[in-house]
Design a protein around this motif. Structure first.
Motif, short mmCIF file in Angstrom:
data_model
loop_
_atom_site.label_atom_id
_atom_site.label_comp_id
_atom_site.label_asym_id
_atom_site.label_seq_id
_atom_site.Cartn_x
_atom_site.Cartn_y
_atom_site.Cartn_z
N ARG A 55 85.40 36.53 69.09
CA ARG A 55 85.45 35.08 69.35
C ARG A 55 85.47 34.36 68.01
O ARG A 55 84.67 34.67 67.13
N SER A 56 86.38 33.44 67.88
CA SER A 56 86.49 32.78 66.59
C SER A 56 87.01 31.38 66.76
O SER A 56 88.13 31.17 67.25
N ALA A 57 86.22 30.39 66.38
CA ALA A 57 86.67 29.00 66.48
C ALA A 57 87.84 28.78 65.52
O ALA A 57 88.71 27.96 65.75
N ARG A 58 87.87 29.55 64.43
CA ARG A 58 88.92 29.37 63.42
C ARG A 58 90.29 29.79 63.93
O ARG A 58 91.31 29.53 63.31
N MET A 59 90.26 30.47 65.07
CA MET A 59 91.52 30.96 65.60
C MET A 59 92.41 29.80 66.04
O MET A 59 93.63 29.89 66.05
N LEU A 60 91.71 28.71 66.40
CA LEU A 60 92.42 27.54 66.90
C LEU A 60 93.58 27.17 65.98
O LEU A 60 93.38 26.86 64.81
N LEU A 61 94.77 27.23 66.49
CA LEU A 61 95.97 26.79 65.78
C LEU A 61 96.20 27.47 64.42
O LEU A 61 96.90 26.95 63.59
N GLY A 116 84.85 36.25 62.94
CA GLY A 116 84.05 35.56 63.94
C GLY A 116 83.05 36.51 64.58
O GLY A 116 82.72 37.55 64.02
N ASP A 117 82.56 36.15 65.78
CA ASP A 117 81.57 36.99 66.47
C ASP A 117 82.27 38.16 67.16
O ASP A 117 83.26 37.95 67.87
N VAL A 118 81.71 39.35 66.98
CA VAL A 118 82.33 40.54 67.58
C VAL A 118 81.33 41.15 68.55
O VAL A 118 80.14 41.27 68.25
N SER A 119 81.80 41.53 69.72
CA SER A 119 80.93 42.29 70.62
C SER A 119 81.69 43.52 71.10
O SER A 119 82.92 43.54 71.17
N VAL A 120 80.91 44.57 71.38
CA VAL A 120 81.52 45.83 71.81
C VAL A 120 80.92 46.19 73.17
O VAL A 120 79.72 46.13 73.36
N GLU A 121 81.78 46.50 74.14
CA GLU A 121 81.30 46.93 75.46
C GLU A 121 81.77 48.35 75.68
O GLU A 121 82.96 48.63 75.65
N ARG A 122 80.82 49.25 75.87
CA ARG A 122 81.20 50.65 76.14
C ARG A 122 81.14 50.90 77.63
O ARG A 122 80.81 50.01 78.40
N GLN A 123 81.45 52.11 78.02
CA GLN A 123 81.36 52.49 79.44
C GLN A 123 82.23 51.62 80.34
O GLN A 123 81.85 51.25 81.44
N ARG A 124 83.37 51.23 79.81
CA ARG A 124 84.33 50.54 80.65
C ARG A 124 85.44 51.52 81.04
O ARG A 124 85.55 52.61 80.47
N GLY A 125 86.25 51.12 81.99
CA GLY A 125 87.37 51.95 82.41
C GLY A 125 88.54 51.04 82.74
O GLY A 125 88.40 49.81 82.79
N ILE A 126 89.69 51.65 82.94
CA ILE A 126 90.90 50.87 83.20
C ILE A 126 91.56 51.41 84.47
O ILE A 126 91.64 52.62 84.65
N VAL A 127 92.01 50.51 85.33
CA VAL A 127 92.94 50.94 86.38
C VAL A 127 94.24 50.20 86.16
O VAL A 127 94.24 49.04 85.72
N ALA A 128 95.34 50.88 86.41
CA ALA A 128 96.65 50.27 86.19
C ALA A 128 97.52 50.47 87.42
O ALA A 128 97.53 51.57 87.99
N ILE A 129 98.20 49.42 87.83
CA ILE A 129 99.24 49.62 88.84
C ILE A 129 100.58 49.43 88.13
O ILE A 129 100.76 48.51 87.34
#
Ligand code: ADP
Ligand code: ASP
Ligand code: MG
Length: 451
Positions: free
Chosen positions: A321-327, A377-390
Motif C-alpha cells: 500500500r502506498s499513497a505515493r502511488m497516486l498518479l 510503502g506498507d508491505v504485508s505478507v499473507e501465507r497459507q493462501r491458495g488459488i482457484v482458476a477457471i
C-alpha cells in the motif's frame, strides 16, 4: 518426426517400459524421438537422499541409495533377460549409485547442499532411466540409441530451474539427434536434465521432462509432441481432487498454458511455449490406455466459456500500500523490478489506485523482496493462501461464467480476483484450506449440472 515423452509412472517398472515399447513400435514409421522421465518417484527419493546426507543422516541416505540401486537393477534385469547388454547396463547403474554414495558422504561432511549439487543428484534418475529404456528397446528389436541429455539440453547455470538456450539446443540437436533419426534410429533422451556451459549438469525444475520434450520437438520441427502419462489426457480438473473430472478432447494452447500454470500438473507450465512458437500440436495420452482418444492441444478448439478448472495451494500473497502511488508514472515498473531483481516470479496481480497485490508460488527470496518493497510503502505478507482458476476462451463472452464462479464459492472469503487480459482465465485467491472444496464446487457448477 514426432517426440514421445514418457513420464515417471509410464516408465516406473519393467511392465510400464514394455507398454512404452509397444507404443513406440506402433509409431516407428513416424520417426519417433523418445524422452523419458526417471523411474516413477525416483527424483523424490534422490533429492531426499541428498537432504538426509547433508543433515547428518548418512546411514539413512546410504540405505535409500541401496534400495534405489536395487530397484534399478531389478527392473533392468527383468527387461534385459537374455540380452548381451544386461551386464553393461548393470555396470552403468552400479557406477551411478557408487558415485551417489560418494556424493552423500561429501554432503554429510559439508553439512549443506548447493543448488548445483542438488541438480547433479537429481539428474541421476533420468540419466539411468534413459539408458535402461534404450537398452530395453534394443533388446525388443527397436533401433534405439541413448543420447546423453547433457549433450543436447543446453541451459544457463540457474541450477534447479535452469533456463534453456533454444539456439544452442537446436545446434546440439542437429549434431547429436537428427543424424540418428536420419539413419533410422530412435534416439532416447532423459528429460528434465540439461547442462550449463562447461557441461555442468543442470535441471529444468520439477516436472521438467515435458518441457524437455517440447524444446526438442521445437528444435527438430516435429509434426507432433506426445506426452504419455497416467491419465487419459487433460481433464476438466485434477482427478485426484475431482474424481468426476472429464476428458478434454481439444483445447487451445493458451488455455492449456493457463491450466498448467495454475496447478494442472499434467503439463509442466513451460511446455506449451516452444510448441506454440513452431505451431506444433501437443497431445496428451494415457500409456495404460494407448487406444484412448487423448487430448489435442492446438491454436484452435471449439470455443467454450469454461474449459477446465485448476487450483494450487500454498500460495503467498504480498500486498503493497502506498499513497505515493497516486498518479506516479513508472511506479508499477519500479515495483516489479524488485521481483525481477530477486528472480521471484509473480502469478496473479491486482491493483487499485493505492495498492498492489500479487501472489507468489515460490516464497524463496521473499525476505529480500519485502525489504526492498518497504521503500515504497506498507508491505504485508499473507501465507497459507491458495488459488482457484477457471479457464476458457469464452469466459468473458457475455456468458454467466464469472457470476456463476463467484456464486459457486458461496461464503468462502475471496482475497483477490483477477480476469486475465486475454479474458481466458479468471482467478480467485482464497484460503489454502478452501482450495479443494472450492474446486469441487466449481466443477459441479460448470461440468456436473445440466445447463
Ligand atoms: P508424469 O509423471 O507422467 O509427468 P504427472 O504426475 O507429472 O505425470 O502428471 C499427471 C498427473 O497430473 C495426473 O495423474 C493428475 O493427477 C494430475 N493432474 C492435475 N491436473 C490435471 C488435469 N487437469 N488433467 C489431467 N491430470 C491432471
Ligand atoms: N523426474 C523429474 C521430476 O520428478 C522430471 C519429470 O518427471 O518431469 O520432477
Ligand atoms: Mg509430469
Amino acid at each position: 518426426m514426432i517426440v514421445c515423452k514418457f513420464g515417471g509412472t509410464s516408465v516406473q517398472d519393467a511392465a510400464a517400459i514394455d507398454r512404452a515399447v509397444a507404443i513406440i513400435r506402433g509409431k516407428a514409421s513416424r520417426d519417433p524421438i523418445v524422452v523419458v522421465s526417471a523411474l516413477g518417484g525416483a527424483t523424490n527419493v534422490l533429492l531426499d537422499i541428498a537432504q538426509k546426507a547433508a543433515s547428518g543422516e548418512l546411514l539413512v541416505a546410504l540405505q535409500a541409495i541401496e534400495q534405489l540401486r536395487d530397484r534399478h537393477l531389478r527392473e533392468a534385469a527383468a527387461l534385459l533377460i537374455g540380452s548381451a547388454e544386461a551386464d553393461e547396463i548393470a555396470e552403468e547403474i552400479g557406477a551411478g549409485f557408487d558415485e551417489l554414495a560418494h556424493l552423500a558422504e561429501a554432503f554429510r561432511t559439508l553439512g549443506y547442499l548447493t543448488p548445483r549439487s542438488l541438480d547433479t543428484v537429481a539428474a541421476v534418475g533420468e540419466l539411468l532411466s534413459s539408458q535402461i529404456v534404450a537398452a530395453a528397446f534394443r533388446h525388443r528389436g527397436l533401433p534405439a540409441v541413448f543420447v546423453d541429455a547433457r549433450d543436447v539440453m543446453k541451459t544457463n547455470d540457474q541450477f534447479t530451474r535452469a533456463e534453456p538456450d533454444a539456439v544452442e539446443i537446436e545446434r546440439a540437436v542437429r549434431q547429436h539427434v537428427l543424424p540418428l533419426v536420419e539413419q533410422g534410429n530412435i534416439p532416447v533422451i532423459g528429460g528434465f536434465v540439461g547442462s550449463a556451459p562447461g557441461r555442468i549438469t543442470t535441471t529444468l525444475g520439477r516436472g521438467g521432462s515435458d518441457f524437455s520434450a517440447s524444446l526438442i520437438g521445437a528444435a527438430v520441427g516435429a509434426e507432433a509432441i506426445e506426452i504419455w502419462t497416467d491419465v487419459d489426457g487433460m481433464l476438466t480438473a485434477d482427478p485426484r481432487i475431482v474424481p468426476n473430472a472429464r476428458l478434454i478432447e481439444r483445447i487451445r494452447f493458451d488455455e492449456a498454458a493457463e491450466l498448467a500454470s495454475f496447478g494442472a500438473k499434467v503439463l509442466h507450465p513451460s511446455t506449451i511455449s516452444p510448441a506454440v512458437q513452431r505451431g506444433i500440436p501437443v497431445f496428451v495420452f494415457n500409456s495404460r490406455n494407448p487406444e484412448g482418444h487423448g487430448t489435442m492441444i492446438t491454436f484452435e478448439a471449439p470455443r467454450m466459456a469454461v474449459r477446465a478448472i485448476a487450483g494450487k495451494r500454498d500460495t503467498t500473497v504480498v500486498k503493497l500500500r502506498s499513497a505515493r502511488m497516486l498518479l506516479a508514472p513508472g511506479f508499477l515498473r519500479r515495483v516489479f523490478e524488485v521481483f525481477e531483481n530477486h528472480r521471484v516470479s509473480v502469478d496473479v496481480v491486482a491493483t487499485s489506485e493505492v495498492s498492489i497485490s500479487v501472489t507468489l508460488d515460490d516464497a524463496t527470496n521473499l525476505d529480500h523482496v519485502v525489504t526492498d518493497l518497504m521503500e515504497f510503502g506498507d508491505v504485508s505478507v499473507e501465507r497459507q493462501r491458495g488459488i482457484v482458476a477457471i479457464v476458457g476462451a469464452g469466459i468473458a463472452d457475455g456468458s454467466r461464467a464469472i457470476a456463476d464462479a463467484i456464486a459457486a464459492l458461496g461464503p468462502v472469503p475471496v482475497y483477490m480476483a483477477s480476469l486475465s487480459a486475454t479474458g481466458i482465465n479468471f482467478t480467485l485467491v482464497i484460503d489454502d484450506a478452501e482450495v479443494v472444496p472450492a474446486m469441487q464446487r466449481l466443477h459441479r457448477t460448470f461440468f456436473e449440472t445440466a445447463a
